[in-house]
Enzyme design. Structure first.
Site, PDB file in Angstrom:
ATOM      1  N   ASN A 116       0.745  -0.940   0.079  1.00 27.99           N
ATOM      2  CA  ASN A 116      -0.237  -0.074  -0.113  1.00 27.99           C
ATOM      3  C   ASN A 116       0.605   1.189   0.161  1.00 27.99           C
ATOM      4  OD1 ASN A 116       0.572  -1.156   2.882  1.00 27.99           O
ATOM      5  ND2 ASN A 116      -0.371   0.831   3.452  1.00 27.99           N
ATOM      6  N   HIS A 210       0.198  -8.830  -0.433  1.00 28.83           N
ATOM      7  CA  HIS A 210       0.962  -8.133   0.446  1.00 28.83           C
ATOM      8  C   HIS A 210      -0.207  -7.762   1.941  1.00 28.83           C
ATOM      9  CE1 HIS A 210       2.719  -4.219   2.413  1.00 28.83           C
ATOM     10  NE2 HIS A 210       1.809  -3.907   3.122  1.00 28.83           N
ATOM     11  N   HIS A 219      -2.407  -4.822  11.963  1.00 22.92           N
ATOM     12  CA  HIS A 219      -3.744  -4.576  10.632  1.00 22.92           C
ATOM     13  C   HIS A 219      -5.400  -5.131  11.184  1.00 22.92           C
ATOM     14  CE1 HIS A 219      -0.855  -1.223   8.721  1.00 22.92           C
ATOM     15  NE2 HIS A 219      -0.911  -2.230   8.706  1.00 22.92           N
ATOM     16  N   HIS A 247       3.569  -5.416  10.758  1.00 21.46           N
ATOM     17  CA  HIS A 247       5.270  -5.339  10.985  1.00 21.46           C
ATOM     18  C   HIS A 247       5.359  -6.199  11.598  1.00 21.46           C
ATOM     19  CE1 HIS A 247       5.112  -1.451   8.985  1.00 21.46           C
ATOM     20  NE2 HIS A 247       4.618  -1.812   7.902  1.00 21.46           N
TER      21      HIS A 247
END
Length: 320
Positions: A116, A210, A219, A247
């Site tokens: 993104n 992704h 997320h 992450h």
């Protein structure tokens, strides 16, 4: 006769412009080891010009890459922070890629998808052959199929699936050129992906994107992928889905099902967030920096997670 000519022209135009009639680009990475095996590194969310420990992760990748004699590297997106590349002459390309992954073992082909943050810049720049001329290792496309002996990897552009990027962009500007109309783009991609998987005779089928399909990271689950992409992966008996975006390093899976692997620890991490998940499925959740390796043979696929010091955090093996 005139009507026939008009229809013929219309059909040609449809073939030229309608992605549903085009097939996913297929590449072949030759197997060079005598036993037919493959060794691969997987890293994501890295491009910060060496900051946030990106250089330290790169150093350990080089050490492990030498030990394993890797064949290539996979990047699961967010290749350049915070807003992708400005163009194909942006010095951030060298500062975040060429000048960071300098270990001799990492001088192999890199196969990348877009994240993104990459879509917040000039997408065409990352796809440009100009970057490959600057650094021969770089290969990035929206979606493609990579064939390597007994394994086929399906690289998928997951960004257009995410509704929020279109309805609530959080004050960010996204480069949707060559994506709109969105519905057609997604439909064509899913059609081509399903067709390519059904044609595949590979022992192993891995998918690279992704965004997470199953994740306990900050997320959270990407519901659009659960609804639209996951059924295709399940129907075609995909073995593994690999992603970044969160992450962290993560493994979610159940016996006999798709294994969901997150390798998003290439630089900035330590979010301090873990969402509730069934402990029987959550095999690893490491809220920190690191990367992953794959060792693939005809009968086994071994996955190892490493932290920033090269310590093994978790490993598991799938068998055929």
């Amino acid at each position: 006769m005139k009507m026939f000519s008009v229809r013929l022209i219309f059909l040609i135009l449809c073939i030229f412009f309608d992605g549903s009639l085009s097939k996913l680009e297929r590449l072949e990475h030759p197997v060079t080891k005598s036993d037919g095996s493959l060794n691969i590194l997987v890293v994501g969310d890295w491009g910060r010009q060496g900051c946030f420990n990106q250089s330290l992760v790169a150093h350990q990748m080089g050490i492990v890459g030498e030990q394993l004699d890797i064949d290539y590297v996979i990047s699961v997106g967010d290749n350049f922070y915070d807003d992708g590349l400005k163009g194909d002459t942006d010095p951030a390309f060298e500062a975040s890629f060429s000048h960071i992954y300098t270990h001799p073992s990492l001088q192999k082909q890199w196969y990348s998808v877009l994240g993104n943050h990459d879509y917040r810049g000039n997408v065409s720049a990352q796809l440009s052959h100009v970057l490959t001329q600057k650094d021969w290792r770089w290969f990035c496309r929206r979606s493609f199929v990579l064939c390597s002996g007994m394994v086929e990897l399906f690289f998928v552009d997951t960004n257009p699936f995410v509704e929020q990027y279109f309805t609530d962009p959080e004050d960010h500007t996204y480069d949707w050129s060559n994506v709109l109309p969105r519905d057609r783009y997604i439909s064509n991609l899913l059609h081509d992906l399903d067709l390519a998987m059904k044609k595949s005779r590979a022992t192993w089928k891995f998918v690279v994107g992704h965004h997470g399909i199953k994740t306990a990271g900050e997320h959270g689950v990407t519901q659009e992928l659960v609804d639209q992409l996951l059924p295709i992966l399940e129907e075609n008996k995909v073995d593994v889905y690999m992603n970044g975006h969160d992450h962290c390093l993560q493994h979610i899976g159940s016996d006999g099902g798709i294994q969901f692997l997150t390798s998003g620890g290439g630089s900035k991490a330590w979010r301090g967030v873990i969402l509730p998940w069934d402990p029987k499925e959550l095999k690893l959740y490491y809220d920190g920096q690191g990367f992953m390796s794959l060792h693939i043979t005809h009968s086994q696929a071994k996955f190892i997670y490493y932290d920033i010091s090269g310590n093994v955090l978790h490993q598991f093996t799938l068998s055929k």
